[in-house]
Design a protein around this motif. Structure first.
Motif, mmCIF file in Angstrom:
data_model
loop_
_atom_site.group_PDB
_atom_site.id
_atom_site.type_symbol
_atom_site.label_atom_id
_atom_site.label_comp_id
_atom_site.label_asym_id
_atom_site.label_seq_id
_atom_site.Cartn_x
_atom_site.Cartn_y
_atom_site.Cartn_z
ATOM 1 N N TYR A 24 -25.851 112.503 43.007
ATOM 2 C CA TYR A 24 -25.834 111.046 42.853
ATOM 3 C C TYR A 24 -26.607 110.361 43.982
ATOM 4 N N SER A 25 -27.534 109.509 43.613
ATOM 5 C CA SER A 25 -28.263 108.708 44.595
ATOM 6 C C SER A 25 -28.144 107.226 44.250
ATOM 7 N N GLN A 26 -28.882 106.815 43.228
ATOM 8 C CA GLN A 26 -28.828 105.422 42.790
ATOM 9 C C GLN A 26 -29.001 105.369 41.282
ATOM 10 N N ILE A 61 -32.715 105.963 37.060
ATOM 11 C CA ILE A 61 -31.901 106.921 37.806
ATOM 12 C C ILE A 61 -32.762 107.474 38.941
ATOM 13 N N ILE A 62 -32.211 107.540 40.135
ATOM 14 C CA ILE A 62 -32.880 108.184 41.263
ATOM 15 C C ILE A 62 -31.968 109.301 41.754
ATOM 16 N N LEU A 107 -41.954 111.747 40.815
ATOM 17 C CA LEU A 107 -41.542 112.733 41.812
ATOM 18 C C LEU A 107 -42.164 112.308 43.130
ATOM 19 N N ARG A 108 -41.339 112.098 44.154
ATOM 20 C CA ARG A 108 -41.883 111.564 45.397
ATOM 21 C C ARG A 108 -41.136 112.133 46.592
ATOM 22 N N ALA A 109 -41.794 112.062 47.754
ATOM 23 C CA ALA A 109 -41.165 112.518 48.994
ATOM 24 C C ALA A 109 -42.005 112.085 50.180
ATOM 25 N N ILE A 117 -36.520 112.473 42.422
ATOM 26 C CA ILE A 117 -37.038 112.188 41.093
ATOM 27 C C ILE A 117 -36.424 110.877 40.619
ATOM 28 N N LYS A 118 -37.288 110.008 40.111
ATOM 29 C CA LYS A 118 -36.850 108.728 39.565
ATOM 30 C C LYS A 118 -37.376 108.629 38.138
#
Length: 259
Positions: A24-26, A61-62, A107-109, A117-118
């Motif tokens: 769970y993130s956001q 979803i993030i 997909l980011r970082a 992943i969002k």
């Protein structure tokens, strides 16, 4: 947008008859009423009246990336218009968002930070919501290590591309399907990011069993130049016009998808 945070909240993805609990993130998934405004009668003024005739589902979803979630999440890219279901437990309510589809995937970082992943979703005519008992539906996420973006993860022709501090891969599924790769990097004349106006192939090889190949990168931003002695960070954005392949391989799993 309304953001919901909380350790007691949870999100599960239901796709291809399989439930996947996500770290769970956001999340910002909400229903929004569709309103139809009634026109004023000629010669009369009155307050604008709107009739509700349905609802839409919107939001995103993030989530962080882990070994048990990477394949179900990346598989969303195979058939983005195939309906999925999200089960969101907000502690005070549990809601199923049924038959929703993807608008975009990201997909980011940033360097030494978690891979995220969002994905943005929207509703279709078959979409619906349903309140349920969380005890019977929610699958708790089993704690495991989530993945991070380490330096030296990007390569070109087998050699490390130095100085990449962050990246974002975006897939959009609206009128047409487009793929872009955005790279935050130090301005270096010896880097392929600065030397080449068109890149045939670069790869992302994480320390984890994930490999991504990007082919035929067409720049959407100009090459930067400077005479400053200090390090300068620049952003280079590319449209990925060729094949994109994702591979997840370890001792127990061998999986891949090509876009």
């Amino acid at each position: 947008m309304n953001y919901v945070y909380g350790r007691q909240c949870s999100v599960s993805l239901y796709k291809d008859d399989t439930y996947t609990a996500l770290p769970y993130s956001q999340e910002t998934i909400r229903t929004k009423r569709k309103l139809y405004p009634l026109e004023e009668t000629v010669g009369h003024k009155r307050r604008i009246v709107e009739l509700a005739y349905g609802f839409s589902i919107e939001g995103c979803i993030i989530t962080r990336v882990s070994r048990n979630t990477i394949i179900p999440l990346l598989s969303l890219l195979e058939h983005p218009l195939k309906p999925i279901t999200l089960i969101i437990d907000r502690a005070v309510e549990t809601i199923l968002y049924k038959n929703i589809i993807l608008l975009s995937f990201e997909l980011r970082a940033s360097i030494d930070e978690a891979l995220y992943i969002k994905f943005d979703i929207t509703s279709i005519s078959e979409s619906s919501t349903e309140e349920e008992n969380s005890a019977t539906l929610i699958i708790p996420w089993e704690k495991e290590s989530t993945w991070f973006f380490r330096k030296d993860s990007f390569r070109h022709e087998g050699k490390t591309i130095p100085g990449i501090y962050a990246f974002t891969f975006t897939a959009e599924f609206q009128n047409t399907i487009t793929y872009t790769l955005q790279i935050h990097t130090a301005l270096r004349k010896d880097s392929v990011i600065q030397k080449s106006d068109f890149i045939e192939n670069i790869s992302f090889n994480a320390l984890y069993p994930l490999e991504i190949q990007f082919n035929k990168l067409q720049p959407l931003t100009d090459i930067n130049e400077t005479d400053t002695a200090g390090e300068i960070l620049v952003i280079r954005k590319y449209r990925v016009q060729g094949i994109i392949s994702f591979k997840v391989m370890d001792r127990e799993v061998s999986w891949g998808v090509t876009l």
